[in-house]
Design a protein around this motif. Sequence first.
Motif, PDB file in Angstrom:
ATOM      1  N   VAL A 154     -27.159 -12.804   6.085  1.00 45.90           N
ATOM      2  CA  VAL A 154     -27.123 -12.925   4.628  1.00 45.90           C
ATOM      3  C   VAL A 154     -26.599 -14.289   4.203  1.00 45.90           C
ATOM      4  N   ALA A 155     -25.743 -14.880   5.010  1.00 45.24           N
ATOM      5  CA  ALA A 155     -25.166 -16.193   4.711  1.00 45.24           C
ATOM      6  C   ALA A 155     -25.348 -17.129   5.890  1.00 45.24           C
ATOM      7  N   GLU A 156     -25.439 -18.426   5.577  1.00 46.15           N
ATOM      8  CA  GLU A 156     -25.551 -19.447   6.612  1.00 46.15           C
ATOM      9  C   GLU A 156     -24.170 -19.999   6.932  1.00 46.15           C
ATOM     10  N   PRO A 157     -23.852 -20.199   8.192  1.00 47.45           N
ATOM     11  CA  PRO A 157     -22.546 -20.795   8.526  1.00 47.45           C
ATOM     12  C   PRO A 157     -22.482 -22.233   8.047  1.00 47.45           C
ATOM     13  N   LYS A 158     -21.292 -22.660   7.685  1.00 42.74           N
ATOM     14  CA  LYS A 158     -21.108 -24.043   7.253  1.00 42.74           C
ATOM     15  C   LYS A 158     -20.971 -24.943   8.471  1.00 42.74           C
ATOM     16  N   GLU A 159     -21.731 -26.038   8.475  1.00 44.37           N
ATOM     17  CA  GLU A 159     -21.698 -26.985   9.584  1.00 44.37           C
ATOM     18  C   GLU A 159     -20.493 -27.908   9.472  1.00 44.37           C
ATOM     19  N   HIS A 160     -20.045 -28.408  10.606  1.00 42.80           N
ATOM     20  CA  HIS A 160     -19.005 -29.420  10.615  1.00 42.80           C
ATOM     21  C   HIS A 160     -19.569 -30.759  10.146  1.00 42.80           C
ATOM     22  N   SER A 161     -18.680 -31.582   9.601  1.00 49.41           N
ATOM     23  CA  SER A 161     -19.018 -32.956   9.258  1.00 49.41           C
ATOM     24  C   SER A 161     -18.511 -33.868  10.373  1.00 49.41           C
ATOM     25  N   SER A 162     -18.784 -35.165  10.270  1.00 49.83           N
ATOM     26  CA  SER A 162     -18.264 -36.127  11.245  1.00 49.83           C
ATOM     27  C   SER A 162     -18.214 -37.501  10.603  1.00 49.83           C
ATOM     28  N   SER A 163     -17.345 -38.349  11.113  1.00 51.87           N
ATOM     29  CA  SER A 163     -17.247 -39.718  10.601  1.00 51.87           C
ATOM     30  C   SER A 163     -18.545 -40.483  10.848  1.00 51.87           C
ATOM     31  N   GLU A 164     -19.182 -40.205  11.973  1.00 51.23           N
ATOM     32  CA  GLU A 164     -20.454 -40.873  12.286  1.00 51.23           C
ATOM     33  C   GLU A 164     -21.520 -40.507  11.264  1.00 51.23           C
ATOM     34  N   PHE A 165     -21.552 -39.234  10.870  1.00 51.14           N
ATOM     35  CA  PHE A 165     -22.511 -38.778   9.863  1.00 51.14           C
ATOM     36  C   PHE A 165     -22.279 -39.490   8.533  1.00 51.14           C
ATOM     37  N   ILE A 166     -21.023 -39.614   8.127  1.00 53.09           N
ATOM     38  CA  ILE A 166     -20.689 -40.240   6.848  1.00 53.09           C
ATOM     39  C   ILE A 166     -21.094 -41.711   6.835  1.00 53.09           C
ATOM     40  N   ILE A 167     -20.766 -42.427   7.914  1.00 55.52           N
ATOM     41  CA  ILE A 167     -21.121 -43.848   7.998  1.00 55.52           C
ATOM     42  C   ILE A 167     -22.635 -44.025   7.943  1.00 55.52           C
ATOM     43  N   ALA A 168     -23.357 -43.213   8.698  1.00 54.34           N
ATOM     44  CA  ALA A 168     -24.813 -43.335   8.728  1.00 54.34           C
ATOM     45  C   ALA A 168     -25.431 -43.012   7.376  1.00 54.34           C
ATOM     46  N   ALA A 169     -24.865 -42.037   6.672  1.00 51.83           N
ATOM     47  CA  ALA A 169     -25.440 -41.597   5.404  1.00 51.83           C
ATOM     48  C   ALA A 169     -25.098 -42.512   4.242  1.00 51.83           C
ATOM     49  N   SER A 170     -23.964 -43.234   4.337  1.00 52.06           N
ATOM     50  CA  SER A 170     -23.506 -43.947   3.148  1.00 52.06           C
ATOM     51  C   SER A 170     -22.932 -45.335   3.396  1.00 52.06           C
ATOM     52  N   GLY A 171     -22.378 -45.584   4.561  1.00 51.98           N
ATOM     53  CA  GLY A 171     -21.661 -46.822   4.798  1.00 51.98           C
ATOM     54  C   GLY A 171     -20.206 -46.770   4.361  1.00 51.98           C
ATOM     55  N   ILE A 172     -19.756 -45.612   3.903  1.00 51.29           N
ATOM     56  CA  ILE A 172     -18.385 -45.442   3.422  1.00 51.29           C
ATOM     57  C   ILE A 172     -17.440 -45.188   4.590  1.00 51.29           C
ATOM     58  N   GLU A 173     -16.275 -45.834   4.555  1.00 49.56           N
ATOM     59  CA  GLU A 173     -15.264 -45.642   5.593  1.00 49.56           C
ATOM     60  C   GLU A 173     -13.971 -45.047   5.046  1.00 49.56           C
ATOM     61  N   ASN A 174     -13.617 -45.407   3.815  1.00 52.51           N
ATOM     62  CA  ASN A 174     -12.390 -44.936   3.173  1.00 52.51           C
ATOM     63  C   ASN A 174     -12.656 -44.693   1.700  1.00 52.51           C
ATOM     64  N   ARG A 175     -11.703 -44.061   1.026  1.00 45.82           N
ATOM     65  CA  ARG A 175     -11.740 -43.929  -0.419  1.00 45.82           C
ATOM     66  C   ARG A 175     -10.313 -43.798  -0.931  1.00 45.82           C
ATOM     67  N   TYR A 176     -10.080 -44.344  -2.130  1.00 47.69           N
ATOM     68  CA  TYR A 176      -8.776 -44.219  -2.792  1.00 47.69           C
ATOM     69  C   TYR A 176      -8.832 -43.022  -3.739  1.00 47.69           C
ATOM     70  N   VAL A 177      -7.740 -42.260  -3.800  1.00 46.08           N
ATOM     71  CA  VAL A 177      -7.679 -41.094  -4.681  1.00 46.08           C
ATOM     72  C   VAL A 177      -6.313 -41.008  -5.342  1.00 46.08           C
ATOM     73  N   LEU A 178      -6.270 -40.296  -6.462  1.00 47.28           N
ATOM     74  CA  LEU A 178      -5.001 -40.092  -7.155  1.00 47.28           C
ATOM     75  C   LEU A 178      -4.161 -39.008  -6.491  1.00 47.28           C
ATOM     76  N   ASP A 179      -4.821 -38.046  -5.836  1.00 47.09           N
ATOM     77  CA  ASP A 179      -4.069 -36.980  -5.162  1.00 47.09           C
ATOM     78  C   ASP A 179      -4.715 -36.664  -3.832  1.00 47.09           C
ATOM     79  N   LYS A 180      -4.121 -37.170  -2.771  1.00 50.52           N
ATOM     80  CA  LYS A 180      -4.639 -36.973  -1.421  1.00 50.52           C
ATOM     81  C   LYS A 180      -4.363 -35.570  -0.909  1.00 50.52           C
ATOM     82  N   GLU A 181      -3.169 -35.041  -1.205  1.00 49.83           N
ATOM     83  CA  GLU A 181      -2.746 -33.760  -0.658  1.00 49.83           C
ATOM     84  C   GLU A 181      -3.687 -32.623  -1.056  1.00 49.83           C
TER      85      GLU A 181
END
Length: 372
Positions: A46-73
């Motif tokens: 009935v439901a699909e399992p959620k896949e893991h993410s990876s840093s390699e996937f993020i870099i390949a998809a966007s070129g992003i390495e970091n981000r600044y946020v107001l609330d990290k926690e």
Amino acid sequence: MHDVAITGTGVFTPSQIITNDELVAAFNKYADLWNAENAAAIEAGVAEPKEHSSSEFIIAASGIENRYVLDKEGVLDPSRMFPSLPSRADDEPGYMAEIGCDAAQKALSEAGCSAADVDLVICAASNMERAYPAIGVEIQQLLGAGGFAFDMNVACSSATFGIQTAADMIRSGSIQSALVVNPEICSAHLEWRDRDCHFIFGDVATATFLQRDQAVKGDHFKVLSTRCATQFSNNIRNNNGYLRRTHDQMEDRRDMQFMQNGRKVFKEVLPLVSQHIADHLTDAGVAAGDLRRLWLHQANKTMNDYIGKKVLGRTPEPGEQPNILQDYANTSSAGSIIAFSKHSSDLENGDKGLICSFGAGYSVGSVIVEKG
């Protein structure tokens, strides 16, 4: 008619950073928790399992390495996965006004001006903290500026649309100066629990100060020409319209946060932006070869590489098309202004460049400038 110049820019950068590795670790824990809680539904098909993410996937998809946020926690809490920004009392500065004021003061300082020199404040951003009173008016009050202020929202193109609006008013003579402020708290309307987009956005605020050319005191960029265009599309959408969710709304409708059909966006936006820039340059009498720099919207490295190559007719040389998204991620309307602010001081008098944003709407805004 009066000539217009950009005399100062400012960037507020939050102190908290989330690396790809930190974000992936939190997301994968969230995915494991969700899969465990929904094991029966997954087993039943009935439901699909959620896949893991990876840093390699993020870099390949966007070129992003970091981000600044107001609330990290809050973002990195696997049981939460969105920032905790407690409501402030009505007599306290709002989040957007606070960070926007910081960027605005930096822009004024760079221009050698003060709040007394400001005739107009435009708060131009992709998602407002509240409906009213206007965030722009609050920034005006915090700065101690006169004149008037208002808000505008053209999603990721808000900054360039704000610059055109301010420049048109200065050209016509109705005002002598304007601050275009872009406080982008993108972490609050990103769906951090969606693997396809959980890495995209970061928080920041930028400001651009524009004045009549005659009032310029130091280094500046003449605004040679501006152009804006829109074309309706549902491929980037946020049905909520509010910055914050409550804890009780954690399992709300998926379409109430940032959503996009990435493949369609790539297919439709890239030719739209490339043609927009080409037409703008032609009508302004500026050859692509005359551009020393492209300050593009910081959404995706692949998109920027494509647009830069299309506009220039060749692969951009190092420094011709600076990217900042590897450090800041996508900061909506603020991205092109961060790039402009951080990568323009080395240009010489007479050098030309183009600031361009594009995003939901669809919207495209471009500003042709010349170092003075």
